[in-house]
Design a protein around this motif. Structure first.
Motif, PDB file in Angstrom:
ATOM      1  N   THR A 169       6.765  71.456  45.319  1.00 61.64           N
ATOM      2  CA  THR A 169       7.982  72.078  45.836  1.00 61.64           C
ATOM      3  C   THR A 169       7.868  72.333  47.333  1.00 61.64           C
ATOM      4  N   GLN A 170       6.704  72.799  47.783  1.00 60.35           N
ATOM      5  CA  GLN A 170       6.505  73.048  49.201  1.00 60.35           C
ATOM      6  C   GLN A 170       6.579  71.756  50.004  1.00 60.35           C
ATOM      7  N   ALA A 195       8.393  69.171  49.251  1.00 65.33           N
ATOM      8  CA  ALA A 195       9.809  68.820  49.329  1.00 65.33           C
ATOM      9  C   ALA A 195      10.512  69.630  50.418  1.00 65.33           C
ATOM     10  N   LEU A 196      10.213  70.926  50.532  1.00 65.73           N
ATOM     11  CA  LEU A 196      10.825  71.768  51.554  1.00 65.73           C
ATOM     12  C   LEU A 196      10.371  71.366  52.958  1.00 65.73           C
ATOM     13  N   LEU A 212      20.351  72.499  49.493  1.00 60.94           N
ATOM     14  CA  LEU A 212      19.063  72.006  48.986  1.00 60.94           C
ATOM     15  C   LEU A 212      17.960  73.041  49.216  1.00 60.94           C
ATOM     16  N   ARG A 213      18.016  73.723  50.365  1.00 59.34           N
ATOM     17  CA  ARG A 213      16.989  74.733  50.646  1.00 59.34           C
ATOM     18  C   ARG A 213      17.089  75.890  49.647  1.00 59.34           C
ATOM     19  N   ARG A 217      18.234  75.674  46.603  1.00 62.01           N
ATOM     20  CA  ARG A 217      17.787  75.188  45.284  1.00 62.01           C
ATOM     21  C   ARG A 217      16.268  75.180  45.191  1.00 62.01           C
ATOM     22  N   TYR A 218      15.609  74.601  46.197  1.00 64.06           N
ATOM     23  CA  TYR A 218      14.151  74.520  46.153  1.00 64.06           C
ATOM     24  C   TYR A 218      13.508  75.871  46.441  1.00 64.06           C
ATOM     25  N   ARG A 235      13.339  77.644  43.205  1.00 65.35           N
ATOM     26  CA  ARG A 235      12.218  77.127  42.408  1.00 65.35           C
ATOM     27  C   ARG A 235      10.900  77.684  42.934  1.00 65.35           C
ATOM     28  N   LEU A 236      10.781  77.766  44.261  1.00 69.02           N
ATOM     29  CA  LEU A 236       9.556  78.282  44.870  1.00 69.02           C
ATOM     30  C   LEU A 236       9.297  79.723  44.424  1.00 69.02           C
TER      31      LEU A 236
END
Length: 512
Positions: free
Chosen positions: A411-412, A414-415, A433-434, A436-437, A440-441
């Motif tokens: 996940t990190q 992807a960010l 998108l930020r 959303r992720y 998840r983070l």
């Protein structure tokens, strides 16, 4: 037409029996093998003619390939010592012990006894994996059991081939047999590597999911058939090709295609295993009738004796060998490994494939093999769950934390990539998108830190349950749309597919 109707009936029986097993919590291979025996005892059911060559060709390559593509080569290397000892050393000792008892007690000639031992040498991971997966068991025990099953298929079936040759008085001396074993193994591995390389490149070029499934289905047969034609190990060729492609699946197959292909192989292995169980169940009455002076009590005692030998040798091996050779496994793990020596689909396929002509005591060998397979499935299969719980080998908090840490790194990453590309997209898209992720983070960080509320539940578990309810609410509305026919069918089907993907993703990540 009668054979087609019987085939459809057997498929139906496989589905019904497996469903009963899943609903009852009993490993479905146990239900299948018992159900196959019961079906075989039903009066009036035909006993289909089974061609040994067809059994080997149709069942063996796909079963071996399906097991191979799901095994991690890095984990095989990391556990090479215990896997090698079990898959080669224990298999050879089991073959010798079974052959000796079969010769002395059952009166089976030595060569035929070695065939029986080779049939019962390989273990099957399906039943043990079904229990371990249901309980969330992880770690070395599960890895070793899967690796052992894959490698001992190769060693046991290569020994089977040489033993069958010995029945025909064509095997030669001990030194010749050893030389043939090595040559057959190396030849099979070489062909498997070539086939794996070729099909890996073909599947990198092909992007259509249906074509990828077709190429995947062809791979085990393209590896197996040429190897057998040049008299090397088709088993090792198939396993090697599967390991080669499985290790490179991330690089050669697109994500959606990979999911479809893996689902295809899970279903294929399940159906083939189930068909073997019910197919040999139908053979049992005919096999017993053909055994000279068949006595049910005597045959039952023979089966119990060989089962005791198979399970006893495994237990002694796990008791003695780790004492002399350093082992990183715990005592609890060794107990589970010792009790997980189930035999299954591969052994059934090989038993049915024993040559019909000029093979002494063929029916007795097949009956004893089948009965032993049943007992090694049922006894551990019904008790392994309780044993695992008693030993405390369920999924540990440490493993859950490592799982979350690994997902956190993804996940990190992807960010970080999003930060690099934020100038190439509108601000609202990047922010969406930020968010959303970022959500998840937060969930993963909570899982790593083990944040619990007053009820002992993590925030992740609570969020998962809420999301599951939200998806179910969407599904209810979708059902109403379908009943009322408000929208085109293709639109509703696509929405159903998206909800299914959301649900499966939720269960995989949140571990409901």
């Amino acid at each position: 037409m009668a054979q087609v109707e019987l085939f459809v009936f057997l498929l139906f029986a496989v589905v019904v029996l497996a469903g009963l097993g899943l609903r009852s919590g009993v490993p479905y291979p146990v239900v299948l093998v018992v159900g196959g025996l019961v079906i075989g005892l039903v009066p009036g059911l035909p006993s289909p003619e089974v061609d040994p060559d067809i059994i080997l060709f149709v069942f063996l390559p796909p079963l071996l390939y399906a097991a191979a593509i799901g095994v991690s080569t890095s984990e095989l290397k990391a556990n090479a010592k215990p896997i090698g000892l079990l898959a080669v050393g224990l298999v050879l000792v089991t073959i010798a012990a079974v052959a000796a008892v079969a010769n002395v007690v059952l009166g089976i000639p030595w060569a035929a006894g070695f065939v029986l031992g080779a049939v019962l040498g390989p273990t099957d991971p399906v039943s043990a994996a079904a229990v371990l997966d249901r309980l969330g068991v992880t770690g070395r025990a599960k890895t070793i059991l899967k690796g052992e099953s894959l490698v001992n298929d190769a060693s046991g079936l290569t020994a089977y081939r040489l033993a069958v040759a010995a029945v025909g008085a064509s095997a030669g001396s001990v030194f010749e047999i050893t030389g043939k074993f090595v040559g057959v193994a190396l030849g099979g591995i070489a062909i498997g590597l070539v086939v794996g390389w070729v099909f890996a490149h073909l599947r990198r070029i092909v992007t259509d999911p249906s074509l990828d499934v077709a190429l995947s289905l062809l791979t085990p047969f393209v590896a197996y058939v040429p190897a057998e034609e040049v008299h090397v190990s088709g088993v090792l060729a198939t396993v090697t090709a599967g390991l080669f492609i499985g290790a490179r699946s991330l690089d050669i197959i697109e994500p959606s295609t990979r999911l479809r292909t893996l689902a295809f192989w899970e279903s294929t292995a399940f159906l083939l295993d189930g068909l073997l169980f019910v197919l040999i169940g139908l053979q049992v009455p005919t096999i017993i009738e053909r055994i000279e002076d068949a006595d049910f009590v005597t045959l039952g005692l023979y089966a119990l004796l060989i089962t005791a030998v198979v399970m006893g040798v495994r237990a002694l091996w796990m008791l003695v060998i780790p004492t002399f050779l350093h082992s990183d496994t715990t005592k609890a793990e060794r107990i589970v490994i010792a009790w997980s020596g189930m035999r299954g689909g591969v052994s059934l396929a090989v038993a049915l494939a024993i040559p019909v002509d000029d093979f002494p005591n063929r029916d007795l060998v097949i009956f004893v093999a089948y009965a032993t397979i049943v007992l090694t499935l049922v006894l551990p299969g019904l008790t392994l769950s309780a044993l695992v719980k008693r030993l405390g080998l369920q999924q540990s908090e440490e493993h859950k934390r490592q799982d979350a840490e690994a997902r956190l790194k993804l996940t990190q990453a992807a960010l970080d990539r999003l930060d690099e590309l934020e100038d190439d997209a509108p601000d609202h898209v990047v922010q969406r998108l930020r968010d959303r992720y970022g959500s998840r983070l937060e969930r993963l960080e909570a899982r790593v830190e083990g944040n619990h509320d007053e009820d002992g539940q993590t925030d992740v578990a609570r969020a998962g349950k809420l999301m599951a309810e939200m998806i179910e609410a969407e599904r209810e509305v979708l059902r109403g749309m379908r009943r009322d026919q408000e929208y085109p069918t293709d639109v509703l089907r696509e929405m159903e597919r998206e909800l299914d993907l959301d649900d499966s993703r939720l269960r995989a990540r949140i571990r409901l």
